[in-house]
Write a protein that holds these residues in place. Structure first.
Motif, PDB file in Angstrom:
ATOM      1  N   ARG A  81      54.037  51.985  39.903  1.00  0.00           N
ATOM      2  CA  ARG A  81      54.991  51.298  40.640  1.00  0.00           C
ATOM      3  C   ARG A  81      54.205  50.309  41.145  1.00  0.00           C
ATOM      4  O   ARG A  81      53.208  50.408  42.045  1.00  0.00           O
ATOM      5  CB  ARG A  81      55.484  52.365  41.771  1.00  0.00           C
ATOM      6  N   GLN A  82      54.990  49.102  41.187  1.00  0.00           N
ATOM      7  CA  GLN A  82      54.238  47.790  41.456  1.00  0.00           C
ATOM      8  C   GLN A  82      54.780  47.272  42.908  1.00  0.00           C
ATOM      9  O   GLN A  82      55.913  47.668  43.375  1.00  0.00           O
ATOM     10  CB  GLN A  82      54.451  46.568  40.429  1.00  0.00           C
ATOM     11  N   ASP A 118      49.213  47.794  43.031  1.00  0.00           N
ATOM     12  CA  ASP A 118      49.850  49.062  42.115  1.00  0.00           C
ATOM     13  C   ASP A 118      49.550  50.106  42.806  1.00  0.00           C
ATOM     14  O   ASP A 118      48.390  50.518  43.116  1.00  0.00           O
ATOM     15  CB  ASP A 118      49.375  48.812  40.620  1.00  0.00           C
ATOM     16  N   SER A 119      50.467  50.989  42.628  1.00  0.00           N
ATOM     17  CA  SER A 119      50.095  52.443  42.918  1.00  0.00           C
ATOM     18  C   SER A 119      49.287  53.206  41.865  1.00  0.00           C
ATOM     19  O   SER A 119      49.076  52.711  40.737  1.00  0.00           O
ATOM     20  CB  SER A 119      51.480  53.282  43.066  1.00  0.00           C
TER      21      SER A 119
END
Length: 99
Positions: free
Chosen positions: A13-14, A26-27
């Motif tokens: 996820r960004q 970013d995650s």
């Protein structure tokens, strides 16, 4: 064909805001492990897909379709993106190149 190589479909996820740094980072990737038949891409296929032979790419064959959302694929410690995908009746073929 032997489906004995572990591959990891990654969902990253960004755009998560990090208040410590003040940046969007970013995650950590969420990974799903599957086993696949992984081979190097032939010279002819590289010529058709990329127009030249300079990329490090592989062909991944899965026994079943992978339907979840993903951004990248990790094989060992290398990250790949999907350049070409073909779904057959029960199997799925992915041509990937290194990021």
């Amino acid at each position: 064909m032997r489906y004995d190589t572990p591959i990891y479909f990654q969902l990253i996820r960004q755009g998560m805001y990090d208040p410590k740094t003040g940046d969007y980072a970013d995650s950590d990737p969420v990974e799903t492990k599957l086993y696949a038949d992984v081979t190097d891409t032939s010279t002819d296929t590289k010529q058709i897909l990329y127009g030249d032979i300079k990329r490090n790419s592989k062909v991944i064959r899965l026994q079943q379709h992978y339907t979840k959302t993903y951004n990248r694929i990790r094989i060992d410690e290398k990250q790949y993106i999907v350049d070409f995908e073909r779904k057959l009746r029960t199997k799925q073929i992915l041509v990937v190149s290194e990021v």
